[in-house]
Design an enzyme around this catalytic site. Structure first.
Site, mmCIF file in Angstrom:
data_model
loop_
_atom_site.group_PDB
_atom_site.id
_atom_site.type_symbol
_atom_site.label_atom_id
_atom_site.label_comp_id
_atom_site.label_asym_id
_atom_site.label_seq_id
_atom_site.Cartn_x
_atom_site.Cartn_y
_atom_site.Cartn_z
ATOM 1 N N GLU A 1 0.814 -1.345 -0.108
ATOM 2 C CA GLU A 1 -0.086 -0.068 0.219
ATOM 3 C C GLU A 1 0.748 1.230 0.104
ATOM 4 O O GLU A 1 0.313 2.363 0.336
ATOM 5 C CB GLU A 1 -0.915 0.061 1.280
ATOM 6 C CG GLU A 1 -1.837 -1.081 1.318
ATOM 7 C CD GLU A 1 -2.871 -1.166 0.241
ATOM 8 O OE1 GLU A 1 -2.877 -0.115 -0.824
ATOM 9 O OE2 GLU A 1 -4.054 -1.925 0.209
ATOM 10 N N HIS B 1 -2.272 2.539 8.730
ATOM 11 C CA HIS B 1 -3.092 1.651 8.274
ATOM 12 C C HIS B 1 -3.176 -0.003 8.829
ATOM 13 O O HIS B 1 -2.279 -0.489 8.921
ATOM 14 C CB HIS B 1 -2.880 1.677 6.571
ATOM 15 C CG HIS B 1 -3.883 0.450 5.874
ATOM 16 N ND1 HIS B 1 -5.168 0.497 6.008
ATOM 17 C CD2 HIS B 1 -3.521 -0.813 5.163
ATOM 18 C CE1 HIS B 1 -5.813 -0.457 5.334
ATOM 19 N NE2 HIS B 1 -4.662 -1.146 4.858
ATOM 20 N N HIS C 1 -6.130 -3.327 9.551
ATOM 21 C CA HIS C 1 -7.539 -3.933 9.443
ATOM 22 C C HIS C 1 -8.273 -4.484 10.683
ATOM 23 O O HIS C 1 -8.579 -5.560 10.839
ATOM 24 C CB HIS C 1 -7.253 -5.269 8.535
ATOM 25 C CG HIS C 1 -6.599 -5.214 7.187
ATOM 26 N ND1 HIS C 1 -6.332 -6.168 6.288
ATOM 27 C CD2 HIS C 1 -6.176 -3.833 6.463
ATOM 28 C CE1 HIS C 1 -5.655 -5.744 5.308
ATOM 29 N NE2 HIS C 1 -5.722 -4.422 5.378
ATOM 30 N N TYR D 1 -18.780 12.221 20.546
ATOM 31 C CA TYR D 1 -18.000 13.645 20.292
ATOM 32 C C TYR D 1 -16.933 13.295 19.843
ATOM 33 O O TYR D 1 -15.906 14.130 19.046
ATOM 34 C CB TYR D 1 -18.047 14.701 21.487
ATOM 35 C CG TYR D 1 -17.044 14.286 22.624
ATOM 36 C CD1 TYR D 1 -15.844 14.630 22.548
ATOM 37 C CD2 TYR D 1 -17.441 13.575 23.939
ATOM 38 C CE1 TYR D 1 -15.058 14.513 23.636
ATOM 39 C CE2 TYR D 1 -16.720 13.451 25.068
ATOM 40 C CZ TYR D 1 -15.359 13.800 24.702
ATOM 41 O OH TYR D 1 -14.526 13.477 25.621
ATOM 42 N N HIS E 1 -11.888 -3.750 3.646
ATOM 43 C CA HIS E 1 -10.509 -3.777 3.760
ATOM 44 C C HIS E 1 -10.281 -3.343 5.245
ATOM 45 O O HIS E 1 -9.669 -4.149 5.774
ATOM 46 C CB HIS E 1 -10.219 -2.626 2.864
ATOM 47 C CG HIS E 1 -8.511 -2.704 2.457
ATOM 48 N ND1 HIS E 1 -7.828 -2.365 1.314
ATOM 49 C CD2 HIS E 1 -7.705 -2.962 3.483
ATOM 50 C CE1 HIS E 1 -6.361 -2.561 1.792
ATOM 51 N NE2 HIS E 1 -6.505 -2.722 2.801
ATOM 52 N N TYR F 1 -7.720 23.384 22.750
ATOM 53 C CA TYR F 1 -6.677 22.652 23.594
ATOM 54 C C TYR F 1 -5.383 22.739 22.714
ATOM 55 O O TYR F 1 -4.339 21.994 23.305
ATOM 56 C CB TYR F 1 -7.263 21.215 23.643
ATOM 57 C CG TYR F 1 -8.306 20.862 24.515
ATOM 58 C CD1 TYR F 1 -8.060 21.333 25.957
ATOM 59 C CD2 TYR F 1 -9.223 20.075 24.327
ATOM 60 C CE1 TYR F 1 -9.155 20.895 26.986
ATOM 61 C CE2 TYR F 1 -10.267 19.569 25.158
ATOM 62 C CZ TYR F 1 -10.083 20.071 26.563
ATOM 63 O OH TYR F 1 -11.221 19.837 27.446
HETATM 64 ZN ZN LIG Z 1 -4.787 -3.160 4.004
#
Ligand SMILES: [Zn+2]
Length: 219
Positions: free
Chosen positions: A73, A92, A94, A113, A155, A208
């Site tokens: 990726e 990234h 899963h 929130y 994904h 903040y």
């Molecule tokens: Zn992936």
């Protein structure tokens, strides 16, 4: 941060993804901006064999050298870092609840929130495309407009930040929101917050010092 320290932080972030339970096997990948390119976790290296030397330097044009291949990726990481000068890191993974929603192609609505930690009143689900393709990268860029996180259809999830710590923190928060959403759907569905309320929360987060301070405040 120098290159060696950043390589170690990439490895540490991969290991922490597993320790935090948001990863599935070695499916997760992370990157950090370095000069005009990035350092990205390698493809096909078991996490227990990850070391700073296995982290791959990918240039802005997508080229790399050395014995290890970058994550499949890498293109999403490269394109996000190229498009977003406000971020330096991409995570990234899963995780189960994000992926369950992504399988249903559902976005996460303003049920809590903390949705505002991703930059707005929802967390979108990027349209499906095969992993590793330029099309998936384009779909992610679209879902990430004005946001620091999105789901990827069938994904997983993706989160960005000014550094890897923040991006990892946000990925964990998004998985918590996904879990809350899935569970609330099972007891009649969530009562959603209004856009006005999310605007108020966004203003408070920026008071903040937002992207840094709210992470500490809410951990
Ligand atoms: Zn992936």
């Amino acid at each position: 941060m120098n290159e060696q320290a950043l390589r170690e932080t990439v490895v540490d972030t991969c290991r922490r993804m597993n320790a935090l339970g948001i990863n599935q096997g070695t499916s997760g990948n992370v990157s950090a901006r370095h000069g005009t390119g990035m350092l990205v976790s390698p493809s096909g290296v078991p996490y227990d064999r990850l070391g700073p030397e296995t982290v791959v330097r990918v240039d802005a044009d997508g080229s790399w050298g050395g014995e290890f291949r970058p994550s499949s990726e890498w293109r999403i990481h490269r394109d996000l870092l190229r498009e977003r000068s406000d971020i330096n890191a991409v995570v990234h993974a899963h995780p189960v609840y994000c992926t369950v929603l992504a399988i249903r192609r559902m976005e996460i609505p303003p049920l809590h929130y903390m949705i505002a930690a991703a930059g707005g009143s929802n967390i979108r689900c990027a349209n499906y495309a095969t992993f590793g393709t330029a099309e998936l990268s384009e779909n992610v860029l679209q879902a990430m407009r004005g946001r620091d996180a999105c789901l990827l259809a069938n994904h997983g999830v993706l989160a960005v930040g000014h550094d890897l710590e923040r991006a990892l923190w946000l990925a964990v928060e998004v998985e918590a929101l996904a879990r809350q959403y899935v569970l609330s759907l099972q007891i009649g569905g969530p009562t959603l917050l209004t856009n006005e309320e999310i605007e108020r929360v966004l203003a408070k987060f920026s008071d903040y010092g937002h992207r840094r301070a709210d992470a500490r405040h809410e951990r």
